[in-house]
Motif scaffolding. Sequence first.
Motif, PDB file in Angstrom:
ATOM      1  N   PHE A 132      -8.491  -0.298  -2.286  1.00 32.12           N
ATOM      2  CA  PHE A 132      -8.446  -0.036  -0.855  1.00 32.12           C
ATOM      3  C   PHE A 132      -7.882   1.351  -0.565  1.00 32.12           C
ATOM      4  O   PHE A 132      -8.396   2.076   0.295  1.00 32.12           O
ATOM      5  CB  PHE A 132      -7.597  -1.096  -0.150  1.00 32.12           C
ATOM      6  CG  PHE A 132      -8.293  -2.424   0.001  1.00 32.12           C
ATOM      7  CD1 PHE A 132      -9.640  -2.488   0.290  1.00 32.12           C
ATOM      8  CD2 PHE A 132      -7.589  -3.602  -0.138  1.00 32.12           C
ATOM      9  CE1 PHE A 132     -10.288  -3.695   0.429  1.00 32.12           C
ATOM     10  CE2 PHE A 132      -8.220  -4.822   0.001  1.00 32.12           C
ATOM     11  CZ  PHE A 132      -9.575  -4.875   0.283  1.00 32.12           C
ATOM     12  N   ILE A 166      -9.236  -4.816   4.836  1.00 32.86           N
ATOM     13  CA  ILE A 166      -8.170  -5.578   4.192  1.00 32.86           C
ATOM     14  C   ILE A 166      -8.104  -6.986   4.776  1.00 32.86           C
ATOM     15  O   ILE A 166      -7.909  -7.968   4.055  1.00 32.86           O
ATOM     16  CB  ILE A 166      -6.827  -4.847   4.363  1.00 32.86           C
ATOM     17  CG1 ILE A 166      -6.832  -3.545   3.561  1.00 32.86           C
ATOM     18  CG2 ILE A 166      -5.666  -5.729   3.922  1.00 32.86           C
ATOM     19  CD1 ILE A 166      -5.620  -2.683   3.781  1.00 32.86           C
ATOM     20  N   ASP A 203      -7.949  -1.179   7.659  1.00 41.40           N
ATOM     21  CA  ASP A 203      -7.241  -2.395   8.061  1.00 41.40           C
ATOM     22  C   ASP A 203      -8.202  -3.552   8.288  1.00 41.40           C
ATOM     23  O   ASP A 203      -7.911  -4.704   7.940  1.00 41.40           O
ATOM     24  CB  ASP A 203      -6.406  -2.138   9.320  1.00 41.40           C
ATOM     25  CG  ASP A 203      -7.196  -1.484  10.436  1.00 41.40           C
ATOM     26  OD1 ASP A 203      -8.301  -0.987  10.153  1.00 41.40           O
ATOM     27  OD2 ASP A 203      -6.712  -1.480  11.572  1.00 41.40           O
ATOM     28  N   SER A 233     -10.375  -9.416   3.144  1.00 43.74           N
ATOM     29  CA  SER A 233     -10.196  -9.724   1.734  1.00 43.74           C
ATOM     30  C   SER A 233      -9.351 -10.976   1.584  1.00 43.74           C
ATOM     31  O   SER A 233      -8.245 -11.054   2.104  1.00 43.74           O
ATOM     32  CB  SER A 233      -9.509  -8.555   1.014  1.00 43.74           C
ATOM     33  OG  SER A 233      -9.169  -8.938  -0.300  1.00 43.74           O
ATOM     34  N   TYR A 292       0.821  -1.210   0.000  1.00 41.88           N
ATOM     35  CA  TYR A 292       0.000   0.000   0.000  1.00 41.88           C
ATOM     36  C   TYR A 292       0.859   1.266   0.000  1.00 41.88           C
ATOM     37  O   TYR A 292       0.448   2.291  -0.545  1.00 41.88           O
ATOM     38  CB  TYR A 292      -0.957  -0.037   1.196  1.00 41.88           C
ATOM     39  CG  TYR A 292      -1.865  -1.231   1.118  1.00 41.88           C
ATOM     40  CD1 TYR A 292      -3.014  -1.196   0.344  1.00 41.88           C
ATOM     41  CD2 TYR A 292      -1.542  -2.418   1.762  1.00 41.88           C
ATOM     42  CE1 TYR A 292      -3.827  -2.306   0.230  1.00 41.88           C
ATOM     43  CE2 TYR A 292      -2.348  -3.531   1.656  1.00 41.88           C
ATOM     44  CZ  TYR A 292      -3.484  -3.469   0.893  1.00 41.88           C
ATOM     45  OH  TYR A 292      -4.280  -4.576   0.768  1.00 41.88           O
ATOM     46  N   SER A 351      -5.483  -3.662  -4.134  1.00 39.53           N
ATOM     47  CA  SER A 351      -4.852  -2.707  -3.220  1.00 39.53           C
ATOM     48  C   SER A 351      -5.151  -1.267  -3.610  1.00 39.53           C
ATOM     49  O   SER A 351      -5.335  -0.405  -2.745  1.00 39.53           O
ATOM     50  CB  SER A 351      -3.336  -2.946  -3.190  1.00 39.53           C
ATOM     51  OG  SER A 351      -3.042  -4.273  -2.806  1.00 39.53           O
TER      52      SER A 351
END
Length: 519
Positions: free
Chosen positions: A484, A412, A409, A415, A380, A481
Amino acid sequence: MADWDKNQWGQQQAPPYDGGLTPGYSQPYAAPLPQQGHGPSAAADSKSPYADGRFEPKSKANDVVFLVLFIAQFLGFAALSGITINTWIKEGGLGGGVGNGSQTGSPVTLNKHTIYLLLFVTAAGLFLSVVYLMLTRAFTKIIMHATLILSVVLNIAICVYMWITKYYSGAIIFTLIAVFSVIAYFAFRSRIPFASLLLQVVLDVSKHHKSVYVVAFIALFVQAALSVWFTFTAIATYTKFTPGNPSCNNGSSCSSGKVAGLIFFEVFSFLWTSQVVGNVSLATLAGGPYGSWYYFGPRDMGAMPKHPTLSAFGRASTFSLGSIAFGSLIVTLLELLRLVLNAARNNAMGDGNPVTACLACCAECFVGCIESMVEYFNRYAYIEIALYGKPYVQAAKDTWRMFKDRGIDALINDSLVNNTLMFGAYCVGILCALFSYLYIRFTHPAYNSSGQYTAPVMLFAFLIGLQCSLTLGSAIEAGVSTIFVGLGEDPHILAVRSPELFGMIARTYPRILQGVPNV
Protein backbone atom coordinates in the motif's frame (compact mmCIF):
# COMPACT_ATOMS: atom_id res chain seq x y z
CA MET A 1 -10.65 3.41 -16.52
CA ALA A 2 -12.25 2.03 -19.69
CA ASP A 3 -9.42 3.59 -21.71
CA TRP A 4 -6.73 1.98 -19.61
CA ASP A 5 -4.77 0.51 -22.56
CA LYS A 6 -1.61 0.84 -24.59
CA ASN A 7 -2.39 4.42 -25.60
CA GLN A 8 -1.95 5.44 -21.98
CA TRP A 9 0.71 3.01 -20.83
CA GLY A 10 2.73 2.31 -23.93
CA GLN A 11 3.47 -1.42 -24.13
CA GLN A 12 3.19 -2.00 -20.39
CA GLN A 13 -0.28 -3.55 -20.09
CA ALA A 14 -1.60 -5.59 -17.20
CA PRO A 15 -3.59 -8.69 -18.15
CA PRO A 16 -7.26 -8.53 -17.24
CA TYR A 17 -8.29 -9.94 -13.92
CA ASP A 18 -10.26 -13.15 -14.49
CA GLY A 19 -11.57 -13.55 -10.96
CA GLY A 20 -9.10 -16.26 -10.02
CA LEU A 21 -7.83 -16.69 -6.50
CA THR A 22 -4.11 -16.36 -7.06
CA PRO A 23 -1.96 -14.43 -9.54
CA GLY A 24 0.27 -17.42 -10.21
CA TYR A 25 3.57 -17.62 -8.44
CA SER A 26 5.80 -17.06 -11.45
CA GLN A 27 3.89 -13.98 -12.48
CA PRO A 28 4.35 -11.55 -9.58
CA TYR A 29 7.93 -12.62 -8.96
CA ALA A 30 9.11 -12.74 -12.55
CA ALA A 31 11.68 -10.43 -14.10
CA PRO A 32 10.37 -7.03 -15.23
CA LEU A 33 8.66 -6.78 -18.57
CA PRO A 34 10.53 -4.81 -21.29
CA GLN A 35 10.05 -1.09 -20.96
CA GLN A 36 9.41 0.80 -24.18
CA GLY A 37 8.17 4.26 -24.92
CA HIS A 38 7.96 7.06 -22.42
CA GLY A 39 4.84 6.26 -20.40
CA PRO A 40 4.62 6.88 -16.70
CA SER A 41 5.26 3.21 -15.99
CA ALA A 42 8.66 3.35 -17.62
CA ALA A 43 9.52 6.53 -15.77
CA ALA A 44 8.50 5.09 -12.44
CA ASP A 45 10.39 1.84 -12.91
CA SER A 46 13.57 3.63 -13.93
CA LYS A 47 13.57 5.64 -10.72
CA SER A 48 16.37 4.68 -8.34
CA PRO A 49 15.30 2.56 -5.34
CA TYR A 50 17.54 4.82 -3.23
CA ALA A 51 15.64 7.99 -4.20
CA ASP A 52 14.94 10.44 -1.35
CA GLY A 53 17.20 8.54 1.04
CA ARG A 54 15.27 5.29 0.87
CA PHE A 55 17.08 2.26 2.38
CA GLU A 56 20.04 4.43 3.39
CA PRO A 57 21.12 4.07 7.05
CA LYS A 58 21.03 7.24 9.12
CA SER A 59 23.73 8.35 11.55
CA LYS A 60 21.38 10.14 13.96
CA ALA A 61 18.91 8.58 16.40
CA ASN A 62 15.36 9.91 16.20
CA ASP A 63 12.96 10.62 19.11
CA VAL A 64 15.69 10.13 21.70
CA VAL A 65 13.41 11.10 24.62
CA PHE A 66 11.09 8.18 23.98
CA LEU A 67 14.03 5.86 23.46
CA VAL A 68 15.35 6.79 26.92
CA LEU A 69 11.90 6.39 28.49
CA PHE A 70 11.47 2.98 26.92
CA ILE A 71 14.84 1.75 28.12
CA ALA A 72 14.18 3.17 31.61
CA GLN A 73 10.81 1.44 32.01
CA PHE A 74 12.24 -1.84 30.75
CA LEU A 75 15.10 -1.68 33.24
CA GLY A 76 12.61 -0.80 35.97
CA PHE A 77 10.51 -3.84 35.12
CA ALA A 78 13.61 -6.04 35.10
CA ALA A 79 14.69 -4.74 38.54
CA LEU A 80 11.22 -5.22 40.03
CA SER A 81 11.03 -8.69 38.51
CA GLY A 82 14.38 -9.67 39.99
CA ILE A 83 13.41 -8.48 43.47
CA THR A 84 9.98 -10.11 43.58
CA ILE A 85 10.98 -13.42 41.98
CA ASN A 86 14.01 -13.71 44.26
CA THR A 87 11.83 -13.23 47.37
CA TRP A 88 9.21 -15.58 45.99
CA ILE A 89 11.76 -18.36 45.52
CA LYS A 90 13.30 -17.82 48.97
CA GLU A 91 9.92 -17.99 50.67
CA GLY A 92 9.23 -21.31 48.93
CA GLY A 93 5.67 -20.33 48.15
CA LEU A 94 5.50 -22.58 45.10
CA GLY A 95 2.74 -24.87 46.27
CA GLY A 96 0.40 -26.42 43.76
CA GLY A 97 1.09 -28.05 40.45
CA VAL A 98 -0.46 -29.72 37.47
CA GLY A 99 -3.87 -31.17 38.22
CA ASN A 100 -5.79 -30.71 41.44
CA GLY A 101 -4.39 -27.63 43.15
CA SER A 102 -6.70 -27.82 46.14
CA GLN A 103 -4.35 -30.10 48.06
CA THR A 104 -1.36 -27.78 48.14
CA GLY A 105 -0.50 -24.12 47.96
CA SER A 106 -1.40 -21.03 49.91
CA PRO A 107 -5.02 -19.93 49.79
CA VAL A 108 -3.89 -16.31 50.13
CA THR A 109 -2.47 -15.68 46.68
CA LEU A 110 -1.46 -17.15 43.35
CA ASN A 111 0.96 -20.09 43.36
CA LYS A 112 2.82 -22.55 41.19
CA HIS A 113 -0.46 -23.96 39.96
CA THR A 114 -1.04 -20.68 38.06
CA ILE A 115 2.42 -20.79 36.54
CA TYR A 116 1.72 -24.17 35.00
CA LEU A 117 -1.61 -22.89 33.76
CA LEU A 118 -0.21 -19.81 32.03
CA LEU A 119 2.72 -21.77 30.65
CA PHE A 120 0.18 -24.11 29.09
CA VAL A 121 -1.71 -21.07 27.79
CA THR A 122 1.47 -19.71 26.20
CA ALA A 123 2.13 -23.06 24.52
CA ALA A 124 -1.49 -23.14 23.32
CA GLY A 125 -1.15 -19.62 21.95
CA LEU A 126 2.01 -20.55 20.05
CA PHE A 127 0.42 -23.71 18.66
CA LEU A 128 -2.84 -22.04 17.62
CA SER A 129 -0.99 -19.12 16.00
CA VAL A 130 1.21 -21.44 13.96
CA VAL A 131 -1.77 -23.54 12.90
CA TYR A 132 -3.69 -20.43 11.86
CA LEU A 133 -0.81 -19.18 9.70
CA MET A 134 -0.45 -22.61 8.06
CA LEU A 135 -4.16 -22.71 7.29
CA THR A 136 -3.99 -19.18 5.89
CA ARG A 137 -1.18 -20.16 3.54
CA ALA A 138 -2.97 -23.32 2.37
CA PHE A 139 -6.54 -22.04 2.07
CA THR A 140 -6.37 -18.32 1.40
CA LYS A 141 -9.96 -17.63 0.34
CA ILE A 142 -11.58 -20.30 2.49
CA ILE A 143 -9.81 -19.14 5.65
CA MET A 144 -11.17 -15.61 5.18
CA HIS A 145 -14.73 -16.93 5.11
CA ALA A 146 -14.04 -19.36 7.96
CA THR A 147 -12.41 -16.74 10.19
CA LEU A 148 -15.24 -14.27 9.76
CA ILE A 149 -17.83 -16.97 10.44
CA LEU A 150 -15.91 -18.27 13.47
CA SER A 151 -15.67 -14.79 14.95
CA VAL A 152 -19.45 -14.39 14.54
CA VAL A 153 -20.09 -17.75 16.20
CA LEU A 154 -17.76 -16.99 19.12
CA ASN A 155 -19.29 -13.56 19.70
CA ILE A 156 -22.81 -15.02 19.70
CA ALA A 157 -21.77 -17.84 22.05
CA ILE A 158 -20.17 -15.40 24.51
CA CYS A 159 -23.22 -13.15 24.28
CA VAL A 160 -25.60 -16.04 25.08
CA TYR A 161 -23.42 -17.23 27.95
CA MET A 162 -23.31 -13.77 29.55
CA TRP A 163 -27.07 -13.36 29.29
CA ILE A 164 -27.56 -16.78 30.88
CA THR A 165 -25.16 -15.98 33.73
CA LYS A 166 -26.81 -12.55 34.18
CA TYR A 167 -23.58 -10.64 33.54
CA TYR A 168 -25.61 -7.86 31.97
CA SER A 169 -22.94 -5.23 31.27
CA GLY A 170 -20.80 -7.71 29.35
CA ALA A 171 -23.90 -9.19 27.71
CA ILE A 172 -24.91 -5.80 26.32
CA ILE A 173 -21.42 -5.19 24.91
CA PHE A 174 -21.13 -8.60 23.29
CA THR A 175 -24.66 -8.30 21.90
CA LEU A 176 -23.59 -5.17 20.05
CA ILE A 177 -20.36 -6.87 18.95
CA ALA A 178 -22.28 -9.94 17.77
CA VAL A 179 -24.73 -7.84 15.76
CA PHE A 180 -21.90 -5.84 14.22
CA SER A 181 -19.94 -8.98 13.32
CA VAL A 182 -22.97 -10.45 11.52
CA ILE A 183 -23.50 -7.24 9.54
CA ALA A 184 -19.77 -6.99 8.82
CA TYR A 185 -19.62 -10.52 7.43
CA PHE A 186 -22.25 -9.83 4.77
CA ALA A 187 -20.68 -6.44 4.00
CA PHE A 188 -17.15 -7.82 3.68
CA ARG A 189 -18.01 -10.98 1.78
CA SER A 190 -18.00 -9.27 -1.62
CA ARG A 191 -14.49 -7.92 -0.98
CA ILE A 192 -12.91 -11.29 -0.35
CA PRO A 193 -11.68 -11.91 -3.97
CA PHE A 194 -9.51 -8.78 -3.96
CA ALA A 195 -8.21 -9.46 -0.44
CA SER A 196 -7.44 -13.07 -1.40
CA LEU A 197 -5.45 -11.95 -4.44
CA LEU A 198 -3.52 -9.40 -2.38
CA LEU A 199 -2.79 -11.93 0.36
CA GLN A 200 -1.60 -14.48 -2.20
CA VAL A 201 0.85 -11.97 -3.69
CA VAL A 202 2.30 -11.35 -0.22
CA LEU A 203 2.57 -15.08 0.45
CA ASP A 204 4.25 -15.56 -2.93
CA VAL A 205 6.89 -13.00 -1.98
CA SER A 206 7.42 -14.62 1.39
CA LYS A 207 8.12 -17.98 -0.28
CA HIS A 208 11.24 -16.48 -1.87
CA HIS A 209 12.30 -14.75 1.34
CA LYS A 210 12.51 -17.24 4.17
CA SER A 211 13.65 -14.40 6.41
CA VAL A 212 9.99 -13.34 6.60
CA TYR A 213 9.16 -16.40 8.65
CA VAL A 214 12.46 -16.31 10.53
CA VAL A 215 11.68 -12.79 11.74
CA ALA A 216 8.08 -13.72 12.52
CA PHE A 217 9.02 -16.78 14.57
CA ILE A 218 11.81 -14.95 16.42
CA ALA A 219 9.37 -12.18 17.31
CA LEU A 220 6.82 -14.79 18.31
CA PHE A 221 9.22 -16.56 20.66
CA VAL A 222 10.39 -13.23 22.10
CA GLN A 223 6.75 -12.36 22.77
CA ALA A 224 6.17 -15.79 24.33
CA ALA A 225 9.25 -15.41 26.55
CA LEU A 226 8.11 -11.91 27.53
CA SER A 227 4.66 -13.27 28.38
CA VAL A 228 6.15 -15.97 30.59
CA TRP A 229 8.44 -13.44 32.26
CA PHE A 230 5.51 -11.12 32.89
CA THR A 231 3.51 -14.03 34.32
CA PHE A 232 6.25 -14.99 36.78
CA THR A 233 6.72 -11.35 37.80
CA ALA A 234 3.01 -10.72 38.31
CA ILE A 235 2.57 -13.85 40.43
CA ALA A 236 5.70 -13.07 42.46
CA THR A 237 4.39 -9.55 43.07
CA TYR A 238 1.12 -10.95 44.39
CA THR A 239 3.05 -13.35 46.61
CA LYS A 240 5.43 -10.75 48.02
CA PHE A 241 3.09 -7.84 48.69
CA THR A 242 -0.38 -9.32 49.32
CA PRO A 243 -1.24 -8.96 53.05
CA GLY A 244 -1.15 -12.28 54.89
CA ASN A 245 1.76 -13.80 52.97
CA PRO A 246 4.88 -15.06 54.81
CA SER A 247 7.09 -12.37 53.23
CA CYS A 248 5.04 -9.68 54.95
CA ASN A 249 6.40 -10.82 58.31
CA ASN A 250 9.96 -10.05 57.23
CA GLY A 251 9.60 -6.30 57.42
CA SER A 252 8.31 -5.71 53.90
CA SER A 253 5.41 -3.31 53.44
CA CYS A 254 2.35 -5.17 52.18
CA SER A 255 -0.91 -3.63 51.06
CA SER A 256 -3.53 -4.09 48.38
CA GLY A 257 -2.74 -0.63 47.05
CA LYS A 258 0.91 -1.48 46.54
CA VAL A 259 -0.04 -4.70 44.74
CA ALA A 260 -2.43 -2.79 42.45
CA GLY A 261 0.17 -0.11 41.67
CA LEU A 262 2.96 -2.56 40.91
CA ILE A 263 0.71 -4.77 38.79
CA PHE A 264 -0.43 -1.69 36.88
CA PHE A 265 3.19 -0.77 36.12
CA GLU A 266 3.97 -4.35 35.12
CA VAL A 267 0.99 -4.48 32.74
CA PHE A 268 2.06 -1.12 31.27
CA SER A 269 5.62 -2.34 30.76
CA PHE A 270 4.45 -5.63 29.27
CA LEU A 271 2.08 -3.95 26.80
CA TRP A 272 4.61 -1.29 25.73
CA THR A 273 7.44 -3.77 25.31
CA SER A 274 5.17 -6.15 23.40
CA GLN A 275 4.11 -3.32 21.11
CA VAL A 276 7.73 -2.37 20.45
CA VAL A 277 8.77 -5.97 19.73
CA GLY A 278 5.93 -6.40 17.25
CA ASN A 279 6.57 -3.05 15.56
CA VAL A 280 10.32 -3.65 15.27
CA SER A 281 9.43 -6.91 13.54
CA LEU A 282 7.06 -5.03 11.20
CA ALA A 283 9.70 -2.40 10.37
CA THR A 284 12.29 -5.13 9.76
CA LEU A 285 10.05 -6.91 7.26
CA ALA A 286 8.84 -3.72 5.58
CA GLY A 287 12.32 -2.27 5.19
CA GLY A 288 13.82 -5.67 4.37
CA PRO A 289 12.28 -8.40 2.18
CA TYR A 290 9.00 -6.72 1.24
CA GLY A 291 10.36 -3.25 0.57
CA SER A 292 13.34 -4.65 -1.31
CA TRP A 293 11.06 -6.83 -3.46
CA TYR A 294 8.89 -3.85 -4.35
CA TYR A 295 11.62 -1.34 -5.15
CA PHE A 296 14.53 -3.54 -6.30
CA GLY A 297 12.67 -6.47 -7.79
CA PRO A 298 13.25 -10.19 -7.16
CA ARG A 299 16.57 -11.32 -5.75
CA ASP A 300 17.54 -13.24 -8.90
CA MET A 301 17.62 -9.97 -10.87
CA GLY A 302 20.77 -9.02 -8.95
CA ALA A 303 19.64 -5.50 -7.98
CA MET A 304 18.56 -6.32 -4.42
CA PRO A 305 21.25 -5.59 -1.81
CA LYS A 306 22.68 -8.46 0.21
CA HIS A 307 21.06 -9.29 3.55
CA PRO A 308 18.25 -6.71 3.34
CA THR A 309 16.52 -8.16 6.41
CA LEU A 310 19.58 -7.78 8.65
CA SER A 311 20.10 -4.22 7.40
CA ALA A 312 16.48 -3.34 8.09
CA PHE A 313 16.65 -4.85 11.58
CA GLY A 314 19.80 -2.85 12.31
CA ARG A 315 18.04 0.39 11.38
CA ALA A 316 14.83 -0.45 13.27
CA SER A 317 16.56 -1.55 16.47
CA THR A 318 18.99 1.37 16.72
CA PHE A 319 18.40 4.79 15.16
CA SER A 320 14.65 4.26 14.61
CA LEU A 321 13.89 2.52 17.92
CA GLY A 322 12.89 5.78 19.61
CA SER A 323 10.37 6.54 16.85
CA ILE A 324 8.91 3.05 17.10
CA ALA A 325 8.71 3.39 20.90
CA PHE A 326 6.94 6.75 20.48
CA GLY A 327 4.17 5.32 18.34
CA SER A 328 3.91 2.21 20.51
CA LEU A 329 3.52 4.32 23.65
CA ILE A 330 0.45 6.07 22.25
CA VAL A 331 -1.31 2.74 21.63
CA THR A 332 -0.20 1.40 25.02
CA LEU A 333 -1.68 4.37 26.91
CA LEU A 334 -4.97 3.99 25.07
CA GLU A 335 -5.03 0.28 25.83
CA LEU A 336 -4.36 0.94 29.51
CA LEU A 337 -7.13 3.54 29.60
CA ARG A 338 -9.50 1.00 28.11
CA LEU A 339 -8.51 -1.57 30.75
CA VAL A 340 -9.11 0.99 33.52
CA LEU A 341 -12.55 1.79 32.12
CA ASN A 342 -13.30 -1.93 31.94
CA ALA A 343 -12.39 -2.32 35.62
CA ALA A 344 -14.54 0.71 36.50
CA ARG A 345 -17.47 -0.83 34.64
CA ASN A 346 -17.08 -4.12 36.48
CA ASN A 347 -16.87 -2.37 39.86
CA ALA A 348 -19.95 -0.31 39.08
CA MET A 349 -21.92 -3.42 38.21
CA GLY A 350 -20.69 -5.11 41.39
CA ASP A 351 -21.86 -2.11 43.44
CA GLY A 352 -25.27 -2.16 41.78
CA ASN A 353 -24.81 1.09 39.85
CA PRO A 354 -25.98 0.37 36.27
CA VAL A 355 -25.88 4.01 35.13
CA THR A 356 -22.18 4.37 35.95
CA ALA A 357 -21.52 0.97 34.39
CA CYS A 358 -23.26 2.04 31.17
CA LEU A 359 -21.27 5.28 30.99
CA ALA A 360 -18.02 3.41 31.58
CA CYS A 361 -19.02 0.91 28.90
CA CYS A 362 -19.63 3.70 26.35
CA ALA A 363 -16.32 5.34 27.22
CA GLU A 364 -14.54 2.01 26.90
CA CYS A 365 -15.99 1.43 23.42
CA PHE A 366 -15.04 4.97 22.35
CA VAL A 367 -11.46 4.57 23.56
CA GLY A 368 -11.28 1.15 21.90
CA CYS A 369 -12.29 2.67 18.55
CA ILE A 370 -9.65 5.39 18.86
CA GLU A 371 -7.04 2.79 19.82
CA SER A 372 -7.86 0.68 16.76
CA MET A 373 -7.62 3.67 14.41
CA VAL A 374 -4.32 4.85 15.90
CA GLU A 375 -2.84 1.36 15.77
CA TYR A 376 -4.03 0.93 12.19
CA PHE A 377 -2.52 4.22 11.05
CA ASN A 378 0.71 3.67 12.98
CA ARG A 379 1.47 0.58 10.95
CA TYR A 380 1.96 2.68 7.81
CA ALA A 381 3.96 5.31 9.68
CA TYR A 382 6.34 2.55 10.81
CA ILE A 383 6.86 1.57 7.18
CA GLU A 384 7.85 5.15 6.35
CA ILE A 385 10.24 4.96 9.30
CA ALA A 386 11.64 1.64 8.05
CA LEU A 387 12.13 2.85 4.48
CA TYR A 388 13.39 6.39 5.11
CA GLY A 389 14.45 6.55 8.77
CA LYS A 390 12.08 9.45 9.52
CA PRO A 391 11.10 10.61 13.02
CA TYR A 392 7.67 9.41 14.11
CA VAL A 393 5.81 12.74 13.77
CA GLN A 394 7.21 13.40 10.29
CA ALA A 395 6.45 9.83 9.20
CA ALA A 396 2.88 10.13 10.46
CA LYS A 397 2.33 13.45 8.65
CA ASP A 398 3.79 12.17 5.39
CA THR A 399 1.77 8.97 5.57
CA TRP A 400 -1.48 10.84 6.14
CA ARG A 401 -0.79 13.30 3.32
CA MET A 402 0.14 10.51 0.92
CA PHE A 403 -3.01 8.54 1.67
CA LYS A 404 -5.27 11.55 1.23
CA ASP A 405 -3.56 12.59 -2.01
CA ARG A 406 -3.68 9.14 -3.58
CA GLY A 407 -6.90 7.82 -2.12
CA ILE A 408 -5.11 4.82 -0.62
CA ASP A 409 -7.42 5.07 2.38
CA ALA A 410 -10.28 3.73 0.26
CA LEU A 411 -8.13 0.86 -0.95
CA ILE A 412 -7.04 0.00 2.59
CA ASN A 413 -10.64 -0.07 3.72
CA ASP A 414 -11.37 -2.67 1.04
CA SER A 415 -8.60 -4.98 2.21
CA LEU A 416 -9.75 -7.81 4.43
CA VAL A 417 -6.29 -9.17 5.07
CA ASN A 418 -5.73 -7.20 8.26
CA ASN A 419 -9.31 -7.79 9.38
CA THR A 420 -8.90 -11.53 8.83
CA LEU A 421 -5.66 -11.69 10.79
CA MET A 422 -7.14 -9.58 13.58
CA PHE A 423 -10.19 -11.81 13.80
CA GLY A 424 -7.88 -14.80 13.90
CA ALA A 425 -5.86 -13.28 16.75
CA TYR A 426 -9.08 -12.47 18.57
CA CYS A 427 -10.21 -16.08 18.22
CA VAL A 428 -6.86 -17.38 19.48
CA GLY A 429 -7.08 -15.07 22.50
CA ILE A 430 -10.64 -16.20 23.25
CA LEU A 431 -9.67 -19.87 22.97
CA CYS A 432 -6.71 -19.34 25.30
CA ALA A 433 -8.96 -17.58 27.83
CA LEU A 434 -11.49 -20.41 27.54
CA PHE A 435 -8.71 -22.94 28.10
CA SER A 436 -7.60 -21.12 31.27
CA TYR A 437 -11.19 -20.99 32.55
CA LEU A 438 -11.72 -24.72 32.00
CA TYR A 439 -8.37 -25.51 33.63
CA ILE A 440 -9.28 -23.53 36.76
CA ARG A 441 -12.80 -24.92 36.77
CA PHE A 442 -11.72 -28.57 36.75
CA THR A 443 -8.53 -28.40 38.86
CA HIS A 444 -9.91 -26.26 41.73
CA PRO A 445 -6.74 -24.40 42.85
CA ALA A 446 -6.64 -23.39 46.51
CA TYR A 447 -5.97 -19.71 45.82
CA ASN A 448 -9.19 -19.48 43.77
CA SER A 449 -11.52 -21.13 46.27
CA SER A 450 -14.03 -18.28 46.01
CA GLY A 451 -13.34 -17.47 42.33
CA GLN A 452 -11.61 -14.14 43.02
CA TYR A 453 -8.73 -14.80 40.61
CA THR A 454 -10.69 -16.24 37.68
CA ALA A 455 -11.06 -12.91 35.86
CA PRO A 456 -7.38 -11.82 36.18
CA VAL A 457 -6.11 -15.23 35.05
CA MET A 458 -8.47 -15.25 32.06
CA LEU A 459 -7.35 -11.72 31.18
CA PHE A 460 -3.69 -12.75 31.28
CA ALA A 461 -4.48 -15.81 29.13
CA PHE A 462 -6.37 -13.70 26.58
CA LEU A 463 -3.51 -11.18 26.34
CA ILE A 464 -0.95 -13.94 25.90
CA GLY A 465 -2.90 -15.65 23.12
CA LEU A 466 -3.71 -12.36 21.42
CA GLN A 467 -0.12 -11.15 21.47
CA CYS A 468 1.22 -14.45 20.13
CA SER A 469 -1.19 -14.48 17.19
CA LEU A 470 -0.79 -10.79 16.40
CA THR A 471 2.99 -11.10 16.34
CA LEU A 472 2.89 -13.98 13.89
CA GLY A 473 0.23 -12.32 11.74
CA SER A 474 2.29 -9.13 11.60
CA ALA A 475 4.59 -10.86 9.10
CA ILE A 476 1.74 -10.93 6.60
CA GLU A 477 0.40 -7.51 7.54
CA ALA A 478 3.85 -6.05 6.92
CA GLY A 479 3.79 -7.24 3.32
CA VAL A 480 0.28 -5.94 2.65
CA SER A 481 1.01 -2.57 4.24
CA THR A 482 4.30 -2.21 2.36
CA ILE A 483 2.48 -2.73 -0.94
CA PHE A 484 0.00 0.00 0.00
CA VAL A 485 2.81 2.42 0.85
CA GLY A 486 4.57 1.52 -2.41
CA LEU A 487 1.35 2.23 -4.28
CA GLY A 488 1.25 5.67 -2.70
CA GLU A 489 4.81 6.50 -3.74
CA ASP A 490 5.43 4.63 -7.00
CA PRO A 491 2.23 2.82 -8.02
CA HIS A 492 3.40 1.76 -11.49
CA ILE A 493 6.12 -0.49 -10.10
CA LEU A 494 3.38 -2.90 -9.08
CA ALA A 495 2.42 -3.28 -12.75
CA VAL A 496 5.78 -5.03 -13.17
CA ARG A 497 5.83 -6.90 -9.88
CA SER A 498 2.26 -8.24 -10.02
CA PRO A 499 0.38 -7.30 -13.21
CA GLU A 500 -2.86 -9.04 -12.26
CA LEU A 501 -3.15 -7.28 -8.90
CA PHE A 502 -2.21 -3.97 -10.51
CA GLY A 503 -4.87 -4.44 -13.20
CA MET A 504 -7.56 -5.07 -10.60
CA ILE A 505 -6.53 -2.01 -8.59
CA ALA A 506 -6.28 0.17 -11.71
CA ARG A 507 -9.82 -0.61 -12.79
CA THR A 508 -11.31 -0.16 -9.34
CA TYR A 509 -9.22 2.74 -7.97
CA PRO A 510 -8.00 4.89 -10.89
CA ARG A 511 -7.17 7.78 -8.56
CA ILE A 512 -4.22 5.80 -7.19
CA LEU A 513 -2.48 5.98 -10.57
CA GLN A 514 -2.54 9.75 -10.79
CA GLY A 515 0.91 11.32 -10.64
CA VAL A 516 1.48 13.16 -7.38
CA PRO A 517 4.85 14.56 -6.25
CA ASN A 518 6.61 12.60 -3.55
CA VAL A 519 5.66 13.51 0.00
